[in-house]
Design a protein around this motif. Structure first.
Motif, PDB file in Angstrom:
ATOM      1  N   THR A 235      43.379 103.232  69.376  1.00 45.76           N
ATOM      2  CA  THR A 235      42.230 102.206  69.477  1.00 45.76           C
ATOM      3  C   THR A 235      41.073 102.748  70.502  1.00 45.76           C
ATOM      4  OG1 THR A 235      44.089 100.890  69.926  1.00 45.76           O
ATOM      5  CG2 THR A 235      42.288  99.933  70.678  1.00 45.76           C
TER       6      THR A 235
ATOM      7  N   GLU B 188      41.878  97.896  79.324  1.00 46.28           N
ATOM      8  CA  GLU B 188      42.332  96.865  78.237  1.00 46.28           C
ATOM      9  C   GLU B 188      42.825  97.701  77.045  1.00 46.28           C
ATOM     10  OE1 GLU B 188      39.924  92.929  79.510  1.00 46.28           O
ATOM     11  OE2 GLU B 188      38.653  94.838  78.754  1.00 46.28           O
TER      12      GLU B 188
ATOM     13  N   ILE C 284      46.445  97.559  75.193  1.00 46.50           N
ATOM     14  CA  ILE C 284      46.448  97.303  73.665  1.00 46.50           C
ATOM     15  C   ILE C 284      47.161  98.484  72.914  1.00 46.50           C
ATOM     16  CG2 ILE C 284      45.243  96.698  71.577  1.00 46.50           C
ATOM     17  CD1 ILE C 284      43.015  95.437  73.353  1.00 46.50           C
TER      18      ILE C 284
ATOM     19  N   LEU D 162      51.713  91.381  72.876  1.00 46.41           N
ATOM     20  CA  LEU D 162      50.383  91.671  72.623  1.00 46.41           C
ATOM     21  C   LEU D 162      49.607  90.438  72.369  1.00 46.41           C
ATOM     22  CD1 LEU D 162      48.069  93.527  71.365  1.00 46.41           C
ATOM     23  CD2 LEU D 162      49.073  93.490  69.358  1.00 46.41           C
TER      24      LEU D 162
ATOM     25  N   VAL E  80      46.445  89.119  74.218  1.00 49.91           N
ATOM     26  CA  VAL E  80      45.119  89.086  73.854  1.00 49.91           C
ATOM     27  C   VAL E  80      44.857  87.585  74.176  1.00 49.91           C
ATOM     28  CG1 VAL E  80      44.077  88.535  71.525  1.00 49.91           C
ATOM     29  CG2 VAL E  80      45.508  90.481  71.873  1.00 49.91           C
TER      30      VAL E  80
ATOM     31  N   LEU F 178      41.930  91.717  66.195  1.00 44.39           N
ATOM     32  CA  LEU F 178      42.807  91.044  67.324  1.00 44.39           C
ATOM     33  C   LEU F 178      42.815  89.379  66.861  1.00 44.39           C
ATOM     34  CD1 LEU F 178      41.911  92.807  70.560  1.00 44.39           C
ATOM     35  CD2 LEU F 178      44.174  92.756  69.308  1.00 44.39           C
TER      36      LEU F 178
END
Length: 90
Positions: free
Chosen positions: A2, A21, A25, A37, A41, A58
């Motif tokens: 990510t 963050e 994730i 998750l 989110v 997302l």
């Protein structure tokens, strides 16, 4: 993974999302803990703001979860995660 995605991207993602963050994730994705998750989110709406690649993905994930489509990820959850097919977000 990510982090690499966002380092190479342009736009608001680098301004709005912290390294912590991104690590959270990435950890949830690596563990295939889709319920956690989703919760993470939804609890951090800034993660889905904007049109950067992460926000777009997302938002798509959250939309799929709301429609009950998390089992389409076609991956076994981590041993500690509940089965995604029985995920109820309401």
């Amino acid at each position: 993974m990510t982090v690499l995605l966002l380092v190479g991207s342009t736009g608001d993602a680098q301004d709005n999302v912290t390294l912590q963050e991104l690590q959270a994730i990435e950890s949830l994705i690596a563990g295939k803990d889709w319920r956690a998750l989703y919760t993470y989110v939804v609890a951090n709406p800034k993660l889905t703001a904007g049109n950067d690649p992460l926000a777009v993905e997302l938002r798509s994930f959250v939309d799929d979860a709301k429609r009950g489509l998390l089992n389409t990820f076609n991956a076994a959850p981590s041993p500690s995660a509940p089965p995604t097919a029985t995920l109820s977000i309401y």
